[in-house]
Design a protein around this motif. Sequence first.
Motif, PDB file in Angstrom:
ATOM      1  N   VAL A  67       0.849  -1.181   0.000  1.00  0.00           N
ATOM      2  CA  VAL A  67       0.000   0.000   0.000  1.00  0.00           C
ATOM      3  C   VAL A  67       0.892   1.240   0.000  1.00  0.00           C
ATOM      4  O   VAL A  67       1.921   1.280   0.679  1.00  0.00           O
ATOM      5  CB  VAL A  67      -0.977   0.027   1.203  1.00  0.00           C
ATOM      6  CG1 VAL A  67      -0.240   0.033   2.534  1.00  0.00           C
ATOM      7  CG2 VAL A  67      -1.935   1.216   1.113  1.00  0.00           C
ATOM      8  N   ILE A  68       0.491   2.236  -0.790  1.00  0.00           N
ATOM      9  CA  ILE A  68       1.190   3.513  -0.855  1.00  0.00           C
ATOM     10  C   ILE A  68       0.195   4.597  -0.498  1.00  0.00           C
ATOM     11  O   ILE A  68      -0.943   4.590  -0.983  1.00  0.00           O
ATOM     12  CB  ILE A  68       1.753   3.780  -2.262  1.00  0.00           C
ATOM     13  CG1 ILE A  68       2.750   2.693  -2.635  1.00  0.00           C
ATOM     14  CG2 ILE A  68       2.376   5.168  -2.347  1.00  0.00           C
ATOM     15  CD1 ILE A  68       3.246   2.786  -4.058  1.00  0.00           C
ATOM     16  N   GLN A  69       0.635   5.505   0.352  1.00  0.00           N
ATOM     17  CA  GLN A  69      -0.217   6.646   0.672  1.00  0.00           C
ATOM     18  C   GLN A  69       0.637   7.876   0.919  1.00  0.00           C
ATOM     19  O   GLN A  69       1.827   7.780   1.173  1.00  0.00           O
ATOM     20  CB  GLN A  69      -1.118   6.343   1.855  1.00  0.00           C
ATOM     21  CG  GLN A  69      -0.422   5.947   3.137  1.00  0.00           C
ATOM     22  CD  GLN A  69      -1.425   5.553   4.200  1.00  0.00           C
ATOM     23  OE1 GLN A  69      -2.483   6.161   4.342  1.00  0.00           O
ATOM     24  NE2 GLN A  69      -1.098   4.527   4.954  1.00  0.00           N
ATOM     25  N   GLY A  70      -0.016   9.022   0.818  1.00  0.00           N
ATOM     26  CA  GLY A  70       0.650  10.285   1.104  1.00  0.00           C
ATOM     27  C   GLY A  70       0.627  10.577   2.586  1.00  0.00           C
ATOM     28  O   GLY A  70      -0.025   9.898   3.375  1.00  0.00           O
ATOM     29  N   ARG A  71       1.339  11.613   2.950  1.00  0.00           N
ATOM     30  CA  ARG A  71       1.452  11.991   4.364  1.00  0.00           C
ATOM     31  C   ARG A  71       0.101  12.342   4.968  1.00  0.00           C
ATOM     32  O   ARG A  71      -0.201  11.993   6.109  1.00  0.00           O
ATOM     33  CB  ARG A  71       2.433  13.163   4.502  1.00  0.00           C
ATOM     34  CG  ARG A  71       2.483  13.819   5.871  1.00  0.00           C
ATOM     35  CD  ARG A  71       3.025  12.872   6.924  1.00  0.00           C
ATOM     36  NE  ARG A  71       2.864  13.359   8.268  1.00  0.00           N
ATOM     37  CZ  ARG A  71       3.760  14.071   8.942  1.00  0.00           C
ATOM     38  NH1 ARG A  71       4.885  14.412   8.373  1.00  0.00           N
ATOM     39  NH2 ARG A  71       3.529  14.446  10.167  1.00  0.00           N
ATOM     40  N   GLY A  72      -0.745  13.046   4.223  1.00  0.00           N
ATOM     41  CA  GLY A  72      -2.056  13.435   4.754  1.00  0.00           C
ATOM     42  C   GLY A  72      -2.902  12.235   5.121  1.00  0.00           C
ATOM     43  O   GLY A  72      -3.509  12.189   6.188  1.00  0.00           O
ATOM     44  N   SER A  73      -2.952  11.245   4.245  1.00  0.00           N
ATOM     45  CA  SER A  73      -3.713  10.024   4.523  1.00  0.00           C
ATOM     46  C   SER A  73      -3.113   9.276   5.709  1.00  0.00           C
ATOM     47  O   SER A  73      -3.837   8.778   6.577  1.00  0.00           O
ATOM     48  CB  SER A  73      -3.715   9.103   3.299  1.00  0.00           C
ATOM     49  OG  SER A  73      -4.383   9.701   2.233  1.00  0.00           O
ATOM     50  N   LEU A  89       0.229  -5.551   5.064  1.00  0.00           N
ATOM     51  CA  LEU A  89       0.791  -5.189   3.765  1.00  0.00           C
ATOM     52  C   LEU A  89       2.151  -4.522   3.968  1.00  0.00           C
ATOM     53  O   LEU A  89       2.458  -4.057   5.063  1.00  0.00           O
ATOM     54  CB  LEU A  89      -0.126  -4.198   3.032  1.00  0.00           C
ATOM     55  CG  LEU A  89      -1.547  -4.642   2.703  1.00  0.00           C
ATOM     56  CD1 LEU A  89      -2.369  -3.463   2.212  1.00  0.00           C
ATOM     57  CD2 LEU A  89      -1.531  -5.744   1.661  1.00  0.00           C
ATOM     58  N   ARG A  90       2.927  -4.422   2.912  1.00  0.00           N
ATOM     59  CA  ARG A  90       4.127  -3.578   2.935  1.00  0.00           C
ATOM     60  C   ARG A  90       3.615  -2.150   2.786  1.00  0.00           C
ATOM     61  O   ARG A  90       2.898  -1.835   1.837  1.00  0.00           O
ATOM     62  CB  ARG A  90       5.044  -3.959   1.775  1.00  0.00           C
ATOM     63  CG  ARG A  90       6.253  -3.067   1.655  1.00  0.00           C
ATOM     64  CD  ARG A  90       7.286  -3.549   0.656  1.00  0.00           C
ATOM     65  NE  ARG A  90       6.732  -4.122  -0.543  1.00  0.00           N
ATOM     66  CZ  ARG A  90       7.440  -4.458  -1.607  1.00  0.00           C
ATOM     67  NH1 ARG A  90       8.747  -4.292  -1.626  1.00  0.00           N
ATOM     68  NH2 ARG A  90       6.878  -4.988  -2.662  1.00  0.00           N
ATOM     69  N   GLU A  91       3.979  -1.291   3.717  1.00  0.00           N
ATOM     70  CA  GLU A  91       3.449   0.071   3.751  1.00  0.00           C
ATOM     71  C   GLU A  91       4.516   1.073   3.324  1.00  0.00           C
ATOM     72  O   GLU A  91       5.628   1.071   3.855  1.00  0.00           O
ATOM     73  CB  GLU A  91       2.983   0.431   5.161  1.00  0.00           C
ATOM     74  CG  GLU A  91       1.838  -0.428   5.638  1.00  0.00           C
ATOM     75  CD  GLU A  91       1.475  -0.163   7.082  1.00  0.00           C
ATOM     76  OE1 GLU A  91       0.506   0.585   7.312  1.00  0.00           O
ATOM     77  OE2 GLU A  91       2.170  -0.689   7.966  1.00  0.00           O
ATOM     78  N   ILE A  92       4.137   1.949   2.398  1.00  0.00           N
ATOM     79  CA  ILE A  92       5.032   2.998   1.917  1.00  0.00           C
ATOM     80  C   ILE A  92       4.293   4.321   2.032  1.00  0.00           C
ATOM     81  O   ILE A  92       3.140   4.443   1.594  1.00  0.00           O
ATOM     82  CB  ILE A  92       5.467   2.731   0.470  1.00  0.00           C
ATOM     83  CG1 ILE A  92       6.254   1.415   0.417  1.00  0.00           C
ATOM     84  CG2 ILE A  92       6.275   3.896  -0.087  1.00  0.00           C
ATOM     85  CD1 ILE A  92       6.602   0.934  -0.949  1.00  0.00           C
ATOM     86  N   ILE A 129      -0.146  -3.342  -6.307  1.00  0.00           N
ATOM     87  CA  ILE A 129       0.164  -2.229  -5.422  1.00  0.00           C
ATOM     88  C   ILE A 129      -1.077  -1.355  -5.328  1.00  0.00           C
ATOM     89  O   ILE A 129      -1.653  -0.975  -6.349  1.00  0.00           O
ATOM     90  CB  ILE A 129       1.344  -1.413  -5.981  1.00  0.00           C
ATOM     91  CG1 ILE A 129       2.532  -2.335  -6.251  1.00  0.00           C
ATOM     92  CG2 ILE A 129       1.714  -0.277  -5.043  1.00  0.00           C
ATOM     93  CD1 ILE A 129       3.434  -1.838  -7.358  1.00  0.00           C
ATOM     94  N   TRP A 130      -1.468  -1.043  -4.109  1.00  0.00           N
ATOM     95  CA  TRP A 130      -2.659  -0.232  -3.873  1.00  0.00           C
ATOM     96  C   TRP A 130      -2.245   1.192  -3.534  1.00  0.00           C
ATOM     97  O   TRP A 130      -1.549   1.423  -2.556  1.00  0.00           O
ATOM     98  CB  TRP A 130      -3.469  -0.854  -2.746  1.00  0.00           C
ATOM     99  CG  TRP A 130      -4.558  -0.003  -2.169  1.00  0.00           C
ATOM    100  CD1 TRP A 130      -5.354   0.879  -2.832  1.00  0.00           C
ATOM    101  CD2 TRP A 130      -4.975   0.031  -0.804  1.00  0.00           C
ATOM    102  NE1 TRP A 130      -6.253   1.453  -1.973  1.00  0.00           N
ATOM    103  CE2 TRP A 130      -6.036   0.946  -0.726  1.00  0.00           C
ATOM    104  CE3 TRP A 130      -4.559  -0.638   0.341  1.00  0.00           C
ATOM    105  CZ2 TRP A 130      -6.688   1.222   0.475  1.00  0.00           C
ATOM    106  CZ3 TRP A 130      -5.207  -0.363   1.525  1.00  0.00           C
ATOM    107  CH2 TRP A 130      -6.266   0.557   1.602  1.00  0.00           C
ATOM    108  N   LEU A 131      -2.699   2.132  -4.350  1.00  0.00           N
ATOM    109  CA  LEU A 131      -2.549   3.547  -4.030  1.00  0.00           C
ATOM    110  C   LEU A 131      -3.783   3.932  -3.232  1.00  0.00           C
ATOM    111  O   LEU A 131      -4.892   3.983  -3.747  1.00  0.00           O
ATOM    112  CB  LEU A 131      -2.418   4.384  -5.304  1.00  0.00           C
ATOM    113  CG  LEU A 131      -2.384   5.892  -5.109  1.00  0.00           C
ATOM    114  CD1 LEU A 131      -1.270   6.326  -4.167  1.00  0.00           C
ATOM    115  CD2 LEU A 131      -2.256   6.587  -6.458  1.00  0.00           C
ATOM    116  N   CYS A 132      -3.568   4.194  -1.955  1.00  0.00           N
ATOM    117  CA  CYS A 132      -4.641   4.441  -1.001  1.00  0.00           C
ATOM    118  C   CYS A 132      -5.107   5.898  -1.037  1.00  0.00           C
ATOM    119  O   CYS A 132      -6.252   6.190  -0.811  1.00  0.00           O
ATOM    120  CB  CYS A 132      -4.108   4.058   0.382  1.00  0.00           C
ATOM    121  SG  CYS A 132      -5.183   4.396   1.752  1.00  0.00           S
ATOM    122  N   GLY A 133      -4.228   6.802  -1.299  1.00  0.00           N
ATOM    123  CA  GLY A 133      -4.531   8.227  -1.300  1.00  0.00           C
ATOM    124  C   GLY A 133      -3.317   8.982  -0.836  1.00  0.00           C
ATOM    125  O   GLY A 133      -2.323   8.367  -0.457  1.00  0.00           O
ATOM    126  N   GLY A 134      -3.315  10.183  -0.953  1.00  0.00           N
ATOM    127  CA  GLY A 134      -4.371  11.119  -1.265  1.00  0.00           C
ATOM    128  C   GLY A 134      -4.192  11.785  -2.619  1.00  0.00           C
ATOM    129  O   GLY A 134      -3.516  11.315  -3.526  1.00  0.00           O
TER     130      GLY A 134
END
Length: 194
Positions: A67-73, A89-92, A129-134
């Motif tokens: 999973v990939i997410q930005g700082r805000g999320s 998940l592997r978190e980025i 790979i899941w782009l979670c936001g934002g």
Amino acid sequence: MRKLTYYIACSIDGFIGDPGGDANSFMAFLDEEYLAYMNAEYPETIPTEARKALGCDGVPNKRFDTVIQGRGSYQIALDAGLPSPYGHLREIVASRTLTESPHPNVEIVHHDIVGRVRALKAEDGDLGIWLCGGSQIAGELIDEIDELVIKAYPQVYGSGMPMFGSGFAISDFTLDAVRSFGNGVVVRTYHRKR
């Protein structure tokens, strides 16, 4: 090659949150039918603590291993005391302000998130790979997104955080599937037109 999927909730006018990034109004639509679908089709997108509460902890990942997410999320999880919200998940996290990771499972990427995503996509593996936001990270990664899964909630925000925080650029996608629910939610799946 693995694919990057932007799996996101939004209002019917394309906002993933209000002007401050809050999307709690979508929670009102989490009824039994819709939750059963999400749990069956995207079990790994349920935060680790919620998986435990729902009794689906230990259910194998079906679509994603990262999973990939930005700082805000990510900040939402940190504020809730969850430094590894998707520990299964592997978190980025893409962030220019976090100097070090608050959890061993979370990798902080300070620069070149596009390069990091390209490296992830080049890895061997059956899961994506899941782009979670934002919004901002989606804008930075628009050219790398292979699939969109848009959960459109029957609300109009009028303004707020758009799905893609980027300059104007046309990107074409092809509709693959539409699923509607009794609560008014519509899930649309698209793949990038190449």
